[in-house]
Scaffold this active site. Structure first.
Site, PDB file in Angstrom:
ATOM      1  N   SER A 160      -0.534   2.206  -5.782  1.00 26.91           N
ATOM      2  CA  SER A 160       0.612   2.565  -4.935  1.00 26.91           C
ATOM      3  C   SER A 160       1.016   1.377  -4.079  1.00 26.91           C
ATOM      4  CB  SER A 160       0.248   3.742  -4.042  1.00 26.91           C
ATOM      5  OG  SER A 160      -0.615   3.289  -3.014  1.00 26.91           O
ATOM      6  N   LYS A 161       2.173   1.525  -3.454  1.00 29.77           N
ATOM      7  CA  LYS A 161       2.668   0.466  -2.586  1.00 29.77           C
ATOM      8  C   LYS A 161       1.659   0.187  -1.470  1.00 29.77           C
ATOM      9  CE  LYS A 161       6.099   0.280   0.926  1.00 29.77           C
ATOM     10  NZ  LYS A 161       5.449  -0.816   1.609  1.00 29.77           N
ATOM     11  N   ARG A 162       1.006   1.249  -1.010  1.00 29.22           N
ATOM     12  CA  ARG A 162       0.039   1.069   0.076  1.00 29.22           C
ATOM     13  C   ARG A 162      -1.118   0.152  -0.336  1.00 29.22           C
ATOM     14  NH1 ARG A 162      -1.265   6.471   1.198  1.00 29.22           N
ATOM     15  NH2 ARG A 162       0.899   7.102   1.085  1.00 29.22           N
ATOM     16  N   GLY A 216      -0.882  -2.346  -2.348  1.00 25.66           N
ATOM     17  CA  GLY A 216      -0.336  -3.700  -2.271  1.00 25.66           C
ATOM     18  C   GLY A 216      -0.334  -4.193  -0.842  1.00 25.66           C
ATOM     19  N   ASP A 217       0.116  -3.328   0.077  1.00 25.06           N
ATOM     20  CA  ASP A 217       0.165  -3.728   1.490  1.00 25.06           C
ATOM     21  C   ASP A 217      -1.240  -4.027   2.004  1.00 25.06           C
ATOM     22  OD1 ASP A 217       2.840  -3.277   1.372  1.00 25.06           O
ATOM     23  OD2 ASP A 217       2.781  -1.316   2.351  1.00 25.06           O
TER      24      ASP A 217
END
Ligand code: GLU
Length: 509
Positions: A266-268, A270-271
């Protein structure tokens, strides 16, 4: 056997930026289309007005263009089945849903949002399983199966909001063959009477997707695993419309997993772990939040695509580097795995490094020159090429070309604290001053002659090479980074070399 008439589509919903997984779905469809000399279509599935994000369509098109994934038909180039944006096709769905109502495979449902919520809560409070609008419950709801014909007609004519639901047949096993998973069977008691048509007059994904795949003569539906549970419903729609003979074949791609393998990437993630999950940078139109993109972070599209291709598909050999044309040749759905693939950000960098190091010096020069112009720096091609020769091996990302070489183009603006604490000792100033005096006498200034002078100098003063080179690097580069000191000096030239020493000595003493 796959026929010559392959028609596949990428059908994103413009609800936000395209995730890595979405790009991979587009890529596999593209490879499949090209391999079988088929047609690749871009269809925009924007019937969910609540989740619609205006800038998303443009973002999707730009992203795929950057990746080198091109369409033969679709919202950009048009084609024989236009329009390719579902919001422009609403008349088609409105007309076609009538057929299912007539044959009894769909029905009107008048239950309001509030009523449905209430019943869901009731189920929850009673500790029963989650409420489903299905073969068991539909008889107790407000719909055209339970209300009289007259009442249904009255409600419709007086504008009572309604949806249209599919009537899932009871007690049947739906079986189909998935090109990746093999035989899939689902009992209809596990399916609910999904909404096909909403109160806003637009179809849901399920109806529009199946209708368009049929009308656009799609032969293979290659899409993410999250759509596998919807496939039986889609199969029923093909049957109810009597389109089974031309029904496409299905292939559901496995997920791309988090680096530790625990769940969907998920994008999280990546962050949290510091890597992009989107091809291009994305600015959220509501919050203004900016998410990283592979392009802006310095990846080459060829490397990004190569990395993605191997996340789920394997060529059956050890070969890892594939151009787009090689991917087209080698790709096959049979070699797409059933299980999710872990995303590895280090491997992404590795691919980029491979592609950067395969570029010619002239190609790298062009990239570095565009970075120089952003810093308002001009330099001759010959000079930039010499710099490239010394620094290219260390570059993983495009930005590394500048990060590893800026000191060839400008003198240090500051001296790195850590390197200074470590490499600038009390005798350093004197050592450098004496060495600079020797250098200023040099006629021929090359890495070899400089090396001779330096060797002679350390022997004469009875010091170690590091005692000369480390503080010298600090003055020339501003830190302890960079390729060989003698090589840097030779490229900079004697004048610049001595000038940096002079400035450095005046600051560090
Ligand atoms: N609109 C769907 C999506 O956003 C398409 C799924 C499909 O390919 O059938 O993924």
């Amino acid at each position: 056997m796959i026929s010559e008439t392959v028609r596949v589509r990428f059908a994103p919903s413009p609800t936000g930026p395209l995730h890595l997984g979405g790009v991979r779905t587009a890529l596999y469809n593209y490879l499949f289309a090209r391999k079988y000399h088929g047609t690749f279509i871009l269809r925009i599935e924007d019937t969910d007005q609540q989740r619609f994000v205006r800038s998303a369509e443009e973002y999707i098109i730009e992203s795929l263009g950057w990746c080198g994934i091109h369409f033969d038909e679709g919202v950009v180039s048009g084609g024989p089945f236009a329009p390719y944006r579902q919001s422009d096709r609403s008349m088609i769905y409105k007309e076609i849903i009538g057929r299912l109502l007539e044959t009894g495979h769909a029905y009107y449902a008048f239950d309001s949002v509030g009523e449905l919520e209430e019943i869901r809560n009731r189920y929850q409070v009673a500790g029963a399983e989650q409420f489903q609008y299905n073969y068991k419950t539909r008889q107790e709801m407000k719909n055209s199966l339970t209300l009289s014909q007259q009442e249904v007609a009255d409600r419709i004519s007086t504008g009572n909001p309604y949806v249209i639901r599919i009537r899932i047949p009871e007690n049947e096993v739906i079986v189909f063959n998935d090109l990746i998973r093999g035989k899939v069977s689902v009992h209809t008691s596990n399916l609910d009477d999904k909404v096909l048509f909403k109160s806003d007059g637009l179809p849901t994904y399920h109806l529009a997707n199946v209708v368009d795949d049929h009308l656009m003569k799609i032969t293979h539906v290659i899409r993410g695993e999250e759509w596998l549970p919807s496939a039986p419903l889609h199969l029923l729609l093909y049957r109810f419309f009597d389109w089974e003979k031309t029904m496409p074949q299905f292939a559901h791609l496995p997920l791309i997993l988090k680096p530790d393998g625990k769940g969907k990437l998920s994008k999280r993630d990546g962050d949290r772990l510091g890597f992009p999950v989107f091809p291009l940078q994305w600015t959220d139109p509501v919050s203004g939040e900016v998410s990283h993109g592979y392009r802006e972070d310095g990846y080459l599209p060829e490397a990004f695509i190569n990395m993605l291709a191997l996340l789920g598909w394997n060529p059956g050999t050890e070969k890892e580097l594939f151009s787009m044309n090689e991917l087209i040749d080698a790709f096959s759905i049979e070699r797409v795995g059933k299980h999710g693939s872990k995303f590895d950000p280090e491997k992404a960098k590795w691919f980029n490094h491979q592609y950067l190091s395969h570029k010619t010096d002239d190609e790298l020069m062009e990239i570095l020159k565009s970075q120089l112009s952003r810093h308002l720096i001009t330099a001759s091609d010959e000079y930039v090429l010499r710099v490239i020769g010394l620094t290219k091996d260390r570059a993983n990302l495009i930005g590394d070309l500048w990060d590893n070489s800026w000191f060839f183009f400008q003198s240090p603006q500051a001296y790195d604290e850590r390197s200074r604490a470590k490499n600038w000792q009390s005798p350093s100033g004197e050592i450098i001053r004496n060495f600079a005096a020797d250098v200023s006498e040099m006629k021929d200034f090359t890495k070899d002659t400089l090396h001779e002078v330096a060797s002679h100098f350390v022997t004469l003063h009875n010091i170690k090479m590091g005692q000369l080179m480390n503080p010298l690097r600090l003055l020339i580069v501003g830190s302890n980074q960079g390729p060989g000191m003698m090589e840097i000096a030779e490229v900079l030239g004697k004048k610049e070399f001595l000038q940096r020493i002079e400035v450095g000595l005046s600051i560090l003493g």
